[in-house]
Write an enzyme that holds these catalytic residues in place. Structure first.
Site, PDB file in Angstrom:
ATOM      1  N   PRO A  89      78.028   4.812  20.684  1.00 13.26           N
ATOM      2  CA  PRO A  89      78.380   3.468  21.152  1.00 13.26           C
ATOM      3  C   PRO A  89      79.111   2.642  20.089  1.00 13.26           C
ATOM      4  CG  PRO A  89      76.045   3.939  21.535  1.00 13.26           C
ATOM      5  CD  PRO A  89      76.576   5.026  20.665  1.00 13.26           C
ATOM      6  N   GLU A 116      68.210   8.260  17.476  1.00 12.39           N
ATOM      7  CA  GLU A 116      68.792   6.977  17.053  1.00 12.39           C
ATOM      8  C   GLU A 116      70.208   7.167  16.505  1.00 12.39           C
ATOM      9  OE1 GLU A 116      66.973   4.221  17.832  1.00 12.39           O
ATOM     10  OE2 GLU A 116      65.682   5.805  18.635  1.00 12.39           O
ATOM     11  N   ARG A 153      92.680  17.787  31.293  1.00 13.66           N
ATOM     12  CA  ARG A 153      93.649  17.527  32.360  1.00 13.66           C
ATOM     13  C   ARG A 153      95.086  17.421  31.841  1.00 13.66           C
ATOM     14  NH1 ARG A 153      92.291  15.909  37.099  1.00 13.66           N
ATOM     15  NH2 ARG A 153      93.970  14.388  37.173  1.00 13.66           N
ATOM     16  N   ASP A 168      99.453  10.322  37.831  1.00 14.67           N
ATOM     17  CA  ASP A 168      98.108   9.777  37.893  1.00 14.67           C
ATOM     18  C   ASP A 168      98.160   8.282  37.631  1.00 14.67           C
ATOM     19  OD1 ASP A 168      95.244  10.150  38.017  1.00 14.67           O
ATOM     20  OD2 ASP A 168      95.753  12.191  37.384  1.00 14.67           O
TER      21      ASP A 168
HETATM   22  N1  4GX Z   1      79.592   6.444  24.354  1.00 20.62           N
HETATM   23  N2  4GX Z   1      75.137   7.336  23.225  1.00 20.62           N
HETATM   24  C1  4GX Z   1      74.975   8.944  21.377  1.00 20.62           C
HETATM   25  C2  4GX Z   1      73.074   8.846  19.833  1.00 20.62           C
HETATM   26  C3  4GX Z   1      73.980   8.503  18.712  1.00 20.62           C
HETATM   27  C4  4GX Z   1      74.045   7.215  18.164  1.00 20.62           C
HETATM   28  C5  4GX Z   1      74.895   6.987  17.093  1.00 20.62           C
HETATM   29  C6  4GX Z   1      75.576   9.248  17.212  1.00 20.62           C
HETATM   30  C7  4GX Z   1      75.644   8.012  16.618  1.00 20.62           C
HETATM   31  C8  4GX Z   1      77.463   6.731  23.924  1.00 20.62           C
HETATM   32  C9  4GX Z   1      78.411   5.963  24.636  1.00 20.62           C
HETATM   33  C10 4GX Z   1      76.013   6.511  23.919  1.00 20.62           C
HETATM   34  C11 4GX Z   1      73.775   6.886  22.983  1.00 20.62           C
HETATM   35  C12 4GX Z   1      75.414   8.692  22.799  1.00 20.62           C
HETATM   36  C13 4GX Z   1      73.369   7.146  21.541  1.00 20.62           C
HETATM   37  N3  4GX Z   1      74.757   9.494  18.234  1.00 20.62           N
HETATM   38  N4  4GX Z   1      78.144   7.643  23.266  1.00 20.62           N
HETATM   39  N5  4GX Z   1      73.575   8.540  21.183  1.00 20.62           N
HETATM   40  N6  4GX Z   1      78.167   4.911  25.420  1.00 20.62           N
HETATM   41  O1  4GX Z   1      75.570   5.551  24.486  1.00 20.62           O
HETATM   42  O2  4GX Z   1      79.451   7.477  23.522  1.00 20.62           O
END
Ligand code: 4GX
Length: 249
Positions: A89, A116, A153, A168
């Site tokens: 995120p 986390e 794609r 698209d």
């Molecule tokens: N877009 N998540 C990853 C664990 C995490 C946290 C920090 C690496 C670094 C998300 C999203 C997402 C939740 C996937 C936390 N891994 N990833 N996860 N929205 O929410 O990409």
């Protein structure tokens, strides 16, 4: 291109990648996708991929060393420069333009984070951190699958009709126009006459207008960057005039 996915849920990733156009592309070797179980790169009896956070607090953190060993193995196998992506995120927003750019990269690696997040030292080997949107998921597998699908794609031969990729709606920066199929009447709900007219110039104009009208009402932000041709600019003017008039009375 080659895509390597590092995950603690290989079966989940494998199942998703076996369906649809992407599944077919992998099967026919148009796309080279390999899935790596992170636990195969652990050295302890319990195959630990996570541990408690230094400094305390809730949750667990993914250990750096299994990830480093996985990346070393992928590098050895691919024998070229890797572009390593971490889905999180905290990343920059993944877009259609980003998907097209990545489709031209030779070797992409997707690291799926869980818990986390990952030990900060992993970031020294990450080229890009990407987010698929502002919501919290329970792991990076679904984001990685989203990235693979959107990138694939753009790889020649993955989508049967190259024309449909180029046209698209998002590649053109606009929302899609409405689609209909048989029958021409469902109850009293009829397909717009123009689509049955056989007049292809009219149909093309109608679709442009519908695309523009939808974009104007639902995603006006897209119009700032959309590449419009002369006809589209003229239709947009008309639609905006109509909306201004609507607001007057
Ligand atoms: N877009 N998540 C990853 C664990 C995490 C946290 C920090 C690496 C670094 C998300 C999203 C997402 C939740 C996937 C936390 N891994 N990833 N996860 N929205 O929410 O990409």
């Amino acid at each position: 291109m080659t895509i390597d996915i590092v995950t603690i849920f290989p079966a989940m990733v494998d199942a998703a990648l076996s369906a649809g156009v992407v599944g077919r592309a992998i099967e026919s070797r148009v796309l080279d996708v390999a899935i790596h179980d992170l636990r195969d790169f652990t050295t302890d009896r319990h195959r630990s991929v996570d541990d408690m956070p230094f400094g305390g607090g809730p949750g667990m953190v993914m250990k750096a060393e299994p990830i480093f060993r996985a990346l070393d193995a992928i590098e050895a196998k691919r024998g070229g420069r890797l572009t390593v992506l971490l889905t999180s995120p905290q990343g920059t927003q993944f877009t259609q333009a980003g998907a097209e750019r990545l489709s031209k990269v030779e070797h992409v690696v997707l690291l799926c984070g869980r818990y986390e997040g990952v030990d900060e030292r992993v970031r020294s080997r990450v080229d890009e951190e990407v987010s698929i949107g502002d919501y919290v998921l329970s792991g990076g597998e679904l984001p990685a699958l989203v990235v693979v699908d959107a990138v694939a794609r753009f790889v020649p031969g993955v989508v049967g009709d190259d024309q449909s990729v180029a046209e698209d709606s998002f590649s053109r920066g606009l929302l899609d126009f409405p689609h209909y199929t048989r029958p021409a009447e469902v109850g009293t709900d009829r397909v717009p006459d123009v689509l049955l007219s056989g007049n292809h110039a009219e149909i093309r104009r109608w679709r442009k207008r519908e695309s523009l009208a939808r974009t104007l009402s639902r995603r006006p932000d897209l119009l700032e960057t959309a590449a419009l041709d002369d006809e589209e600019r003229r239709i947009l003017e008309e639609l905006q005039k109509g909306r201004r008039a609507e607001r007057q009375d």
